[in-house]
Structures are given as structure tokens and as C-alpha cells.
Write an enzyme that holds these catalytic residues in place. Structure first.
Site, short mmCIF file in Angstrom:
data_model
loop_
_atom_site.label_atom_id
_atom_site.label_comp_id
_atom_site.label_asym_id
_atom_site.label_seq_id
_atom_site.Cartn_x
_atom_site.Cartn_y
_atom_site.Cartn_z
N GLY A 209 0.49 -13.23 -7.95
CA GLY A 209 1.91 -12.86 -8.03
C GLY A 209 2.66 -13.83 -8.91
O GLY A 209 2.06 -14.55 -9.70
N ASN A 210 3.96 -13.84 -8.79
CA ASN A 210 4.76 -14.83 -9.53
C ASN A 210 6.00 -15.19 -8.72
O ASN A 210 6.23 -14.63 -7.65
CB ASN A 210 5.11 -14.31 -10.93
N PHE A 211 6.78 -16.13 -9.23
CA PHE A 211 7.89 -16.68 -8.44
C PHE A 211 9.18 -15.85 -8.50
O PHE A 211 10.20 -16.30 -8.00
CB PHE A 211 8.21 -18.11 -8.91
#
Ligand code: CTP
Length: 398
Positions: A209-211
Site C-alpha cells: 500500500g502507500n501512506f
């Protein structure tokens, strides 16, 4: 004249500031609006229906039924008639009832039937105003899409000094005018917004995923809806919530799911704003069972590209549709953003830089530059994402 011909329901509840409702009604009428009053039983103790009906030229509604012939006073009709409702003054009690749907007077039933935007101007003593219960109820109403015209500070009816005074009628009128000035450009629009990260499953408990928090996309969705647009918000996993009834939220997990929804919805919208941080790759293989540490000495996960939603929409975009993308760059920012706009056939691209302190993932603030296809470049200072949402819409649709 943005109030010319507008139908405004003015709700009055029982506060000493009710005397200011008379000037508010007069000012609205002077600006060309037609005003109908709905008043609570307590409100009538502070200003008489005779005064208000003489000023507005309309009967003042307060009871569910007429005492003369038993005919029903329809809050539903009032909800359909109005272009806007403003409750001024709004007491702690009325705010609480509106927040919780306690429909025991005609003002609250009218509010619950309202199809148009609702504004309220609180008025109460300073301790009542800052009480957690009042603040909680105001927060609930804000989330429900009600526009709060903040109370001001000064001498109160109790002779105490503090925050709780109803905003002056002139300023309330200004706020309503501003609303009408900006709101109508999006009133008939349908807008697709993507927001948040995507999660790409490795196995049932792990993902890539990412932030991204989704805050920018949610702020845009709220702002579009508060200007009257119908919004389809397609979002990846995020704890953020939304409650404006003009926003249809579609939750997805992966880039592939976001792609499928967006492609289906895009032909029916006037514009799409793509703020999601879509994962560019996903694991080629998703394991059905949790991967065990003992099964792998070293682990290599092969990634395969995800579809590019923006590029796909750019390909099928019609001349009357607007496509707006975001770019997050760490180097050669302008150059990269411009070539992304070209490649994905965006009409505008919004560059946010990770190099700026206070800007980027998870924060409430951001610093952006908007490039347009016709060569325009406009930079904005570091601001709350909610404020930037206004700037973005003014720039893109203005
Ligand atoms: N975007 C998208 N689908 C993807 C990737 C990106 O819709 N699979 C959109 C984003 O929502 C954003 C714009 O395209 O509006 C640019 O995203 P970005 O990640 O900066 O672009 P990429 O094409 O992935 O380029 P980079 O190589 O810089 O990551």
C-alpha cells in the site's frame, strides 16, 4: 445580485438575538430574496410573528396545524420551496434537536425536510456555547453538511463577555451571498472523485500500500457537494467518513477494483478529479493462505503493473468532460507534472511536492501548483486541504 429571486426560509429560535432576525429578514428582502419564517414556540417569546409577517409579507409558520381550520402547515412544502434555509438565531436547544432529529417543532421538521443547503448562526451564553455538548452537536451538524456561521465574541445578554453572540445580520447576508455566488457553477454537475490509497494483496493478511490518507479527495468531495454537485467518491481503504447526502461513496480495495468502478461511472459524469494514490504494481500472485516464514529463506515477490486509471479515462474523455489529475514528484517537479498531464490527457494537473514541509501524505495541509493544458501555472501557499479544495474548484471550474 446573488440573492435576487431566491427563496429563503428563516428559522428563528428562542434567543434574545431574535430581535436581529427582523433586520436579517429586511436585508434579505432588500437584496431581492423572498423570505418565509418558521419560528419555535420559544422564539415567539422574543419576537412576535406579527412583526415578522409584516416584514416578510408572508404568514409566519410555527404550529403543525392551523388553530382556525385545522389545516396542516406543511414543512415538506417549505423544504421544496426553499433555495436555502438559515436558522438565526440558533439556540443550544435547537442545535441539539437538529443534530439528533428531535422533530417536536415545525422549525426542526422543516429542517429535516429541507432539500437545499442549511446555514445556522448560533446564539447563546458563553458557557453554553463552549460546552462539549453544544460543540459536539455543532460537529454533528457540520458533518451532516450544515454550514455553521460561527458565533462572535463580545458582550452577551448575561452581561458576561465571551463567545456566543450571533453574527451580525449584515455578515450573515454576506455569507449567504458568497454561497450563492460560488455554488451555482457546480449545481448541475456530476463529478467523479478518486481518493485514498489502494491495497494490493500479497496474502490474506498482507498487502502493498502507500501512506495516502484520502484527506485531499474527501475535502474535494465535500466542497463539490457543498456547491450543489452530485459526487461519486471512489475511495481506497481509509478511516475517513463522509455524510453529505450528495456524495455517493463507493469503497474499493485494489487498483483493479478502482479501475473497474471508474470506467463504468466516467461516461455519466461532467468531470473527474483523480486524487487517489493508486498502486502502480500488484503482486503477480496472491497467496490464498497466510505465507509462513518457515517456507521461505529469502522471499521475492514479483510485481505486475496495474491498469492506469487516469490514462484509460484520458483515452475515452469526451470534449465536454473535464479530467483533473494529481502528481506527486520529488525531482524535476514541473517537467514531470507537465509530461504526466500530456501523457494522461488531463485538462489540469495539480502538483504537490513532498519537498515542502507541511505538505503531503496524512497531513491536514498541503502546498500545490496547478498547471492547465493551455499553459497556465498557478501556485498556492501552504493551506488546509479544505481550503485548497475551494481553490482547486475555483480554478478548474471558474
Ligand atoms: N493514477 C491513476 N491510476 C494509476 C496511477 C495513477 O489514476 N494506476 C492517477 C493518480 O490518481 C494521479 C495521476 O494519475 O491523478 C498521477 O499519479 P502518479 O502516481 O503521480 O502517476 P504515475 O503514472 O504512477 O507516475 P509515477 O511513475 O511518477 O508514479
Amino acid at each position: 445580485m446573488s440573492l435576487q429571486g431566491k427563496h429563503i426560509v428563516l428559522g428563528i429560535s428562542g434567543s434574545i438575538a431574535a430581535y436581529k432576525s427582523a433586520s436579517l429578514a429586511r436585508l434579505l428582502i432588500k437584496k431581492g430574496a423572498e423570505v418565509k419564517i418558521v419560528i419555535t414556540p420559544a422564539g415567539k417569546q422574543f419576537i412576535t410573528p406579527i412583526t415578522m409577517s409584516a416584514l416578510t409579507g408572508n404568514p409566519v409558520e410555527s404550529d403543525f396545524f392551523s388553530s382556525n381550520d385545522g389545516s396542516w402547515h406543511s414543512h415538506v412544502d417549505m423544504g421544496m420551496w426553499a433555495d436555502l434555509m438559515v436558522v438565526a438565531p440558533a439556540t443550544a436547544s435547537t442545535i441539539g434537536k437538529m443534530a439528533h432529529g428531535i422533530a417536536d417543532n415545525l422549525l426542526v421538521t422543516t429542517y429535516l425536510s429541507m432539500k437545499s443547503p442549511v446555514f445556522l448562526a448560533p446564539s447563546m451564553d458563553l458557557d453554553m456555547f463552549k460546552h462539549p455538548s453544544t460543540q459536539r452537536n455543532l460537529d454533528i451538524l457540520k458533518k451532516d453538511g450544515v454550514h455553521i456561521i460561527d458565533a462572535t465574541s463580545g458582550e452577551l445578554a448575561s452581561h458576561l463577555e465571551g463567545k456566543g453572540r450571533m453574527e451580525e445580520p449584515e455578515n450573515i447576508v454576506k455569507k449567504l451571498e458568497e454561497y450563492f455566488q460560488i455554488s451555482f457553477s457546480l449545481n448541475t454537475k456530476k463529478i467523479l472523485i478518486t481518493a485514498g490509497p489502494t491495497y494490493e494483496r500479497i496474502d490474506p493478511v498482507r498487502f502493498i500500500g502507500n501512506f495516502s490518507s484520502g484527506k485531499m479527495g474527501f475535502a474535494l468531495a465535500e466542497e463539490c457537494a457543498s456547491r450543489g454537485a452530485e459526487v461519486i467518491l471512489v475511495c481506497g481503504p481509509t478511516p475517513l467518513s463522509i455524510s453529505n447526502k450528495l456524495i455517493r461513496r463507493i469503497d474499493v480495495e485494489s487498483a483493479q477494483q478502482m479501475y473497474e468502478v471508474c470506467l463504468k461511472v466516467f461516461p455519466e459524469v461532467d468531470a473527474a478529479i483523480l486524487s487517489a494514490a493508486v498502486a502502480d504494481y500488484r503482486p503477480e500472485h496472491t497467496y490464498g493462505q497466510k505465507m509462513k516464514r518457515s517456507d521461505h529463506e529469502n522471499l521475492t515477490i514479483t510485481l505486475t503493473p496495474n491498469p492506469d486509471i487516469a490514462a484509460a479515462l484520458g483515452k475515452i474523455k469526451k470534449p465536454n468532460q473535464l479530467l483533473v489529475g494529481f502528481a506527486l514528484e520529488t525531482n524535476d517537479e514541473d517537467k514531470n507534472a507537465l509530461s504526466k498531464m500530456e501523457k494522461k490527457n488531463f485538462d489540469f494537473i495539480i502538483l504537490n511536492s513532498l519537498n515542502e514541509e507541511g505538505a503531503g501524505f496524512g497531513l491536514d495541509t498541503n502546498k500545490i501548483t496547478i498547471f492547465s493544458r493551455n499553459g497556465n501555472k498557478k501556485s498556492f501557499e501552504l493551506k488546509l486541504k479544505k481550503e485548497l479544495a475551494k481553490d482547486i474548484l475555483n480554478h478548474v471550474f471558474g
